[in-house]
Write an enzyme that holds these catalytic residues in place. Structure first.
Site, PDB file in Angstrom:
ATOM      1  N   HIS A  58       0.838  -1.212   0.000  1.00  0.00           N
ATOM      2  CA  HIS A  58       0.000   0.000   0.000  1.00  0.00           C
ATOM      3  C   HIS A  58       0.865   1.251   0.000  1.00  0.00           C
ATOM      4  O   HIS A  58       2.084   1.168   0.096  1.00  0.00           O
ATOM      5  CB  HIS A  58      -0.994  -0.008   1.159  1.00  0.00           C
ATOM      6  N   HIS A  60       1.457   3.939   1.909  1.00  0.00           N
ATOM      7  CA  HIS A  60       2.051   4.684   3.020  1.00  0.00           C
ATOM      8  C   HIS A  60       3.579   4.727   2.915  1.00  0.00           C
ATOM      9  O   HIS A  60       4.206   3.745   2.508  1.00  0.00           O
ATOM     10  CB  HIS A  60       1.615   4.087   4.366  1.00  0.00           C
ATOM     11  N   ASP A  62       6.036   4.566   4.881  1.00  0.00           N
ATOM     12  CA  ASP A  62       6.890   3.571   5.545  1.00  0.00           C
ATOM     13  C   ASP A  62       6.949   2.263   4.755  1.00  0.00           C
ATOM     14  O   ASP A  62       7.716   1.367   5.099  1.00  0.00           O
ATOM     15  CB  ASP A  62       6.438   3.332   7.002  1.00  0.00           C
ATOM     16  N   HIS A  63       6.176   2.162   3.672  1.00  0.00           N
ATOM     17  CA  HIS A  63       6.193   0.958   2.834  1.00  0.00           C
ATOM     18  C   HIS A  63       6.766   1.209   1.436  1.00  0.00           C
ATOM     19  O   HIS A  63       7.093   0.264   0.727  1.00  0.00           O
ATOM     20  CB  HIS A  63       4.782   0.367   2.727  1.00  0.00           C
ATOM     21  N   HIS A 117      -7.335  -1.058   5.840  1.00  0.00           N
ATOM     22  CA  HIS A 117      -6.303  -0.112   6.306  1.00  0.00           C
ATOM     23  C   HIS A 117      -6.260   1.061   5.319  1.00  0.00           C
ATOM     24  O   HIS A 117      -6.332   2.222   5.702  1.00  0.00           O
ATOM     25  CB  HIS A 117      -4.973  -0.842   6.380  1.00  0.00           C
ATOM     26  N   ASP A 134       0.004  -3.953   6.113  1.00  0.00           N
ATOM     27  CA  ASP A 134      -0.658  -3.450   7.317  1.00  0.00           C
ATOM     28  C   ASP A 134      -2.097  -3.970   7.414  1.00  0.00           C
ATOM     29  O   ASP A 134      -2.957  -3.333   8.021  1.00  0.00           O
ATOM     30  CB  ASP A 134      -0.646  -1.918   7.344  1.00  0.00           C
ATOM     31  N   HIS A 172       5.061  -4.860  10.028  1.00  0.00           N
ATOM     32  CA  HIS A 172       5.575  -4.280  11.271  1.00  0.00           C
ATOM     33  C   HIS A 172       5.789  -5.309  12.376  1.00  0.00           C
ATOM     34  O   HIS A 172       5.057  -6.300  12.457  1.00  0.00           O
ATOM     35  CB  HIS A 172       4.611  -3.212  11.816  1.00  0.00           C
TER      36      HIS A 172
END
Ligand code: ZN
Ligand code: FE
Length: 256
Positions: A58, A60, A62-63, A117, A134, A172
């Site tokens: 996805h 975001h 952090d990905h 999410h 996530d 995570h």
């Protein structure tokens, strides 16, 4: 459809983000959700490997934070992500939808759409591994930033339908954090207490608590047990449908 276990290696970045590395072609690997580029490059250089694919769950940061730099460093690398999110993902070489299969050498990567999410979230199922981003963590699930509780519950059910011997590789390391919530909810659950002890030991040794099997999660993860009368009872919603129980659980977790 589990097949031979896939060899998957984690790279931990930003405290609790996992970039999962898997072998694909001779002397090449794929990276799942590279939130950063440098640790991936170091990992590959050390092993004399190339980067064949990037799989994005996805949009975001952090990905996806490392995708552009990795593409420049490995120009032949194929970037795969959700067609629903082309407007907010790095440029994709393969935009995928639910049910698609991405062939990489002998590997068949199955795409499962898991809105919740985010609306465009997808997970990748390869051999006995599921890269859940996530959507699903050990002992938890992603926050509902865009989707509804009903959508997320439906997405989790799709994952629950896969072989129980499958191992999940989430985005995570949230296991201990999530276990705090589970202990509040079910302080007497022996399976949860046993996992807490094991997980604490792993973290103390600097090891990941992941992957875990789907069977393991089905036993302890409350978000996968919303259809069970005992869970409905636990959250004070006896006889309510699973998605209502799920919504309540998610709210309770948000307040923790
Ligand atoms: Zn996210
Ligand atoms: Fe994330």
């Amino acid at each position: 459809m589990s097949g031979t276990p896939l060899t998957v290696t984690p790279i931990l970045v930003r405290q609790d983000n996992y970039i999962w590395m898997l072998p694909t072609l001779p002397r090449a690997m794929a990276a799942v959700d590279p939130g950063e580029a440098d640790p991936v490059i170091a990992f590959l250089v050390e092993r004399g490997m190339q980067l064949s694919h990037i799989l994005i769950t996805h949009h975001h940061t952090d990905h996806i934070g490392g995708v552009e730099v990795l593409r420049q460093r490995y120009p032949g690398c194929i970037v795969v992500g959700s067609a629903a999110d082309v407007h907010r993902l790095p440029t994709l070489d393969q935009a995928v939808i639910d049910g698609d299969t991405v062939g990489i050498g002998d590997l068949r990567v199955q795409v499962i759409a898991t809105p919740g999410h985010t609306l465009g979230h997808v997970v990748y199922h390869v051999a006995d591994a599921i890269f859940t981003g996530d959507t699903l963590f050990s002992c938890g699930c992603g926050r509902l930033f865009e989707g509804s509780a009903a959508q997320m519950w439906h997405s989790l059910q799709r994952l629950m339908a896969l072989s129980e011997t499958c191992r999940i590789f989430p985005g995570h390391e949230y296991t201990l954090l999530n276990l705090g919530f589970l202990l509040e909810l079910e302080p007497e659950n022996q399976a949860i207490l046993a996992w807490l002890e094991l997980a604490q030991g792993l973290i103390r040794q600097g090891k990941p608590t992941l992957p875990v099997s789907l069977a393991h999660e089905k036993k302890i993860n409350p978000f996968l047990r919303c259809h069970l009368p005992a869970m409905a009872q636990k959250v004070g919603l006896p006889d309510q449908p699973a998605e209502v129980v799920f919504a309540r659980l998610r709210e309770m977790r948000n307040r923790m």
